[in-house]
Design a protein around this motif. Structure first.
Motif, PDB file in Angstrom:
ATOM      1  N   VAL A 167     101.651   6.012  39.169  1.00 38.06           N
ATOM      2  CA  VAL A 167     101.515   4.348  38.305  1.00 38.06           C
ATOM      3  C   VAL A 167     101.910   4.644  36.960  1.00 38.06           C
ATOM      4  CG1 VAL A 167      99.797   2.111  37.727  1.00 38.06           C
ATOM      5  CG2 VAL A 167      99.533   4.127  39.947  1.00 38.06           C
ATOM      6  N   ASP A 220      98.650   9.691  40.837  1.00 33.76           N
ATOM      7  CA  ASP A 220      98.041   8.182  41.247  1.00 33.76           C
ATOM      8  C   ASP A 220      98.445   8.035  39.956  1.00 33.76           C
ATOM      9  OD1 ASP A 220      97.424   7.781  43.319  1.00 33.76           O
ATOM     10  OD2 ASP A 220      96.223   5.989  42.803  1.00 33.76           O
ATOM     11  N   PHE A 239      99.330   3.559  46.215  1.00 33.19           N
ATOM     12  CA  PHE A 239     100.045   3.671  45.549  1.00 33.19           C
ATOM     13  C   PHE A 239     101.225   4.555  45.546  1.00 33.19           C
ATOM     14  CE2 PHE A 239     103.169   3.173  41.938  1.00 33.19           C
ATOM     15  CZ  PHE A 239     102.464   2.583  41.775  1.00 33.19           C
ATOM     16  N   ARG A 287      89.548   5.680  41.508  1.00 32.64           N
ATOM     17  CA  ARG A 287      90.541   6.377  41.025  1.00 32.64           C
ATOM     18  C   ARG A 287      90.353   6.360  39.421  1.00 32.64           C
ATOM     19  NH1 ARG A 287      96.152   3.265  41.633  1.00 32.64           N
ATOM     20  NH2 ARG A 287      95.047   1.910  39.931  1.00 32.64           N
TER      21      ARG A 287
END
Length: 306
Positions: A122, A118, A203, A240
């Protein structure tokens, strides 16, 4: 320079290594032995004779206004975390089994590093940056830089090997494709061989240029089967964030030893400032405290947070 924080992390993690990282191999050839950790000892009698204390007080008096601002920001940030935790109904840490001791930093295992996936995706999405700006480009460049460093800096040996092969295969592709490849391998290379079915929501590459999808996927949770395969982050209410924390520290150990501390810190600062946490309050406070070292474009081109 602030990059010296990698040395601080090296020291702290060196002590943790002495306790052992179950499943994470740190070979002596990489120079990552626990005895590499060191502390700088100060002879207070000697420094007082040199007038150290008086100079230190003078510097503090000169900058106490700025110190007050920074301390105040840290206090506000702490209160924000508490408020958000209660507002979301969270107690901070929720053990899956009340009789099982809550794991700590010494319990970090490779599966805890799933958040690197991520961090790359992200981060590349630049969730809190204005699109098509120089600042967004800087953040995306840092995501690519981190992807290219992972064959050396990923804490798990198997992942380093697989990432080296994967990145060589896509070296001529676009930045986005290289980041996507590194993200995918950084998830599947772990002992649990995680995939998108192990997290809800997840994601993935479809969230990169879809802002509404990115918002929906902002708080991934490992499903129970996946959570049971974690170490330190097993019971975290912010899984996360916990994974990011573990990855930052373990990568810093390797980066410090391999003389890549500045490169790693440059990349991580850009990614967090660009919205890698997908937490508006976290990002705003991070940007405030790191304003002196943020790239001008990253500082200028921030967009809307949530």
């Amino acid at each position: 320079k602030y990059m010296n924080s990698a040395s601080v992390v090296h020291t702290c993690m060196g002590r943790a290594q002495a306790g052992g990282f179950d499943g994470i191999e740190m070979s002596s050839e990489d120079g990552l032995r626990s005895d590499d950790a060191h502390f700088v000892m100060v002879d207070h009698d000697d420094t007082e004779r040199r007038g150290f204390n008086s100079r230190r007080q003078s510097v503090f008096d000169k900058h106490k206004f700025m110190v007050g601002i920074i301390v105040g920001a840290i206090v506000v940030f702490g209160l924000l975390i508490v408020v958000v935790s209660f507002a979301s109904g969270g107690d901070g840490v929720k053990p899956t089994n009340p009789d099982t001791p809550i794991p700590g930093p010494n319990n970090i295992i490779p599966n805890d590093l799933w958040g690197i996936h991520d961090l790359l995706l992200v981060g590349f999405a630049g969730a809190f940056m204005k699109p098509n700006t120089a600042g967004m480009q800087e953040v995306q460049n840092s995501a690519l830089a981190l992807a290219k460093m992972l064959p050396q800096l990923h804490p798990h040996p198997t992942c380093r090997e697989q990432l080296a092969v994967a990145m060589a295969e896509v070296k001529d592709l676009s930045s986005k494709d290289q980041v996507k490849k590194a993200a995918g391998v950084s998830l599947s290379c772990l002992p649990a061989q995680f995939s998108k079915t192990d997290f809800e929501p997840f994601f993935d590459s479809d969230s990169l240029q879809n802002t509404s999808r990115a918002w929906t996927d902002r708080m991934p949770q490992p499903i129970p089967r996946a959570r049971e395969q974690l170490g330190s982050c097993r019971d975290s209410a912010w899984p996360r964030t916990c994974s990011f924390w573990a990855a930052f520290h373990l990568m810093a150990v390797r980066a410090d030893s391999l003389k890549k501390g500045s490169e790693l810190m440059d990349a991580l600062v850009d990614l967090i400032a660009g919205g890698a946490t997908q937490c508006g309050g976290c990002t705003n406070h991070f940007r405030l405290l790191h304003q002196p070292v943020l790239k001008p474009a990253v500082l200028r081109d921030v967009g809307q947070t949530y």
